[in-house]
Enzyme design. Sequence first.
Site, PDB file in Angstrom:
ATOM      1  N   ASP A 136      -2.274   2.221  -4.601  1.00  0.00           N
ATOM      2  CA  ASP A 136      -3.493   2.701  -3.950  1.00  0.00           C
ATOM      3  C   ASP A 136      -4.626   1.701  -4.149  1.00  0.00           C
ATOM      4  O   ASP A 136      -4.576   0.835  -5.044  1.00  0.00           O
ATOM      5  CB  ASP A 136      -3.905   4.059  -4.512  1.00  0.00           C
ATOM      6  N   HIS A 182       0.814  -1.216   0.000  1.00  0.00           N
ATOM      7  CA  HIS A 182       0.000   0.000   0.000  1.00  0.00           C
ATOM      8  C   HIS A 182       0.848   1.267   0.000  1.00  0.00           C
ATOM      9  O   HIS A 182       0.339   2.372  -0.247  1.00  0.00           O
ATOM     10  CB  HIS A 182      -0.922  -0.006   1.220  1.00  0.00           C
TER      11      HIS A 182
END
Length: 486
Positions: A461, A457
């Site tokens: 995204d 992450h």
Amino acid sequence: MATEVKIPNVGESITSANVARWHKQDGDTVSKGETVLTIETDKVSNDLEADAAGTLKILVPEGDEVAIGTVVATIEESAAASQDAEPADSAPSSSSDQASAPAPAASANDGKVIEIKVPAAGESITSANIGRWHISNGDSVAKGDILVTLETDKVSNELEAEDNGTVNITVQEGEEVDIGTVIGTLTVGSAPAQSQQQSQPEASAPAASEPAKPAAAAPAPAASAPAAPVSMKPDLAVVPDPPERSGQAQSEDNGRTTRKKMSMLRRKIASHLVNAQQTAAILTTFNEVDMTAVMKLRKEVQEDFVAKYGCKLGFMSFFVKATVQALKDVPGINARIDGTDIIENNFFDVGVAIGTEKGLVVPVLRDCDQKGFAEIEQEIIDYAGKAKEGKIQLSDLQGGVFTISNGGVYGSLLSTPILNPPQSGILGMHTIQQRPMAVNGEVVILPMMYLALSYDHRLVDGKEAVTFLLRIKDCLENPGRLMLEM
């Protein structure tokens, strides 16, 4: 005449190599085809063999880094080898030497002791585990016979006998040793001659007990040459098998628990997974795919596919090609973090996780965007065979940009796969299950599979991750468009 030992070209991007270990000393006599040097690059290790027989003259010592093409040694082809052969050719001319003529023909190196060492297996590998001895202590072997399987935290290697002779094992199965450790010795000699001498102790015992009386050997000079290996053998360190080898399971608490040593591969897997959890912000997103179209297509073309390509059309090639298409459409996942930089990959080398009895390995399918379904299926079959036999090479595991793991073969319905650093994404496949689904207002039973995408992450995204999974779902539910790369 001198033959040069050069550092060979081992890859387009590799410009230098390290002289890791000389298997011979300066001035040693070497045979053609005998391993003389191990070199290491930043990617692989290679063994160099002698191109000719003669005397080795080392020009570059161990530890030095040199450019590709550098001459690191020479092999002087002296006349000694031909001179050594003359007595055997002329032996029939003397009636007193006729009985000894066959002895020199056996081997010019009879009595020589060759150390069996753990070879270098890669720049980051510092130790190895004695996985399995294929022979027993004291066995006679022929040149090229497999002696031992060594296991590192990445690959398994098999060591072969460099000559005919008798093996003396000094390190037992299950032990972990450093690279370069001597784990046994090979006493060069004719196996039949040695076994004959050992079967007649009454003849050899007097010679050993009375070394100061040369007359005792005078009537049979032919027997004195092969006697060297026999007289040297008691001086070699023979390590008896311990009651419980460290690699074997040991019962504790009256059998209520069992303790056994963790394999190097399992330890590496454990360390790798923990490192992934600690160095990346791993998040997993899920979706599901209707496998009806893929299953129908496979059924329709399977017979023709096998007839043409010699292998079955499996599910994995569809997922590999779908992954390549998704990586093209969402390039952010085909990247990795390097410090404060982002490295974007413009190639599509996909790792496929394969489970073995010793643990999970992830060999890499190269340039999947340029390969067809049949090529991918055949490569997976080849890798599975190599993994089962423990013959996966270090180079097979390096360089992937994305990984696919199929827990469905074990019946997994849903899981959260862990990243394979430094990659930024891994796709988890699961079992195909018949489930009731709503289609056009009606309940229909369909073969459904859950998909899981774990990603870093820090780099990827949620929008990119969801888009990536939806692209794979679309490719699999419309395999005709996938084959047309649409």
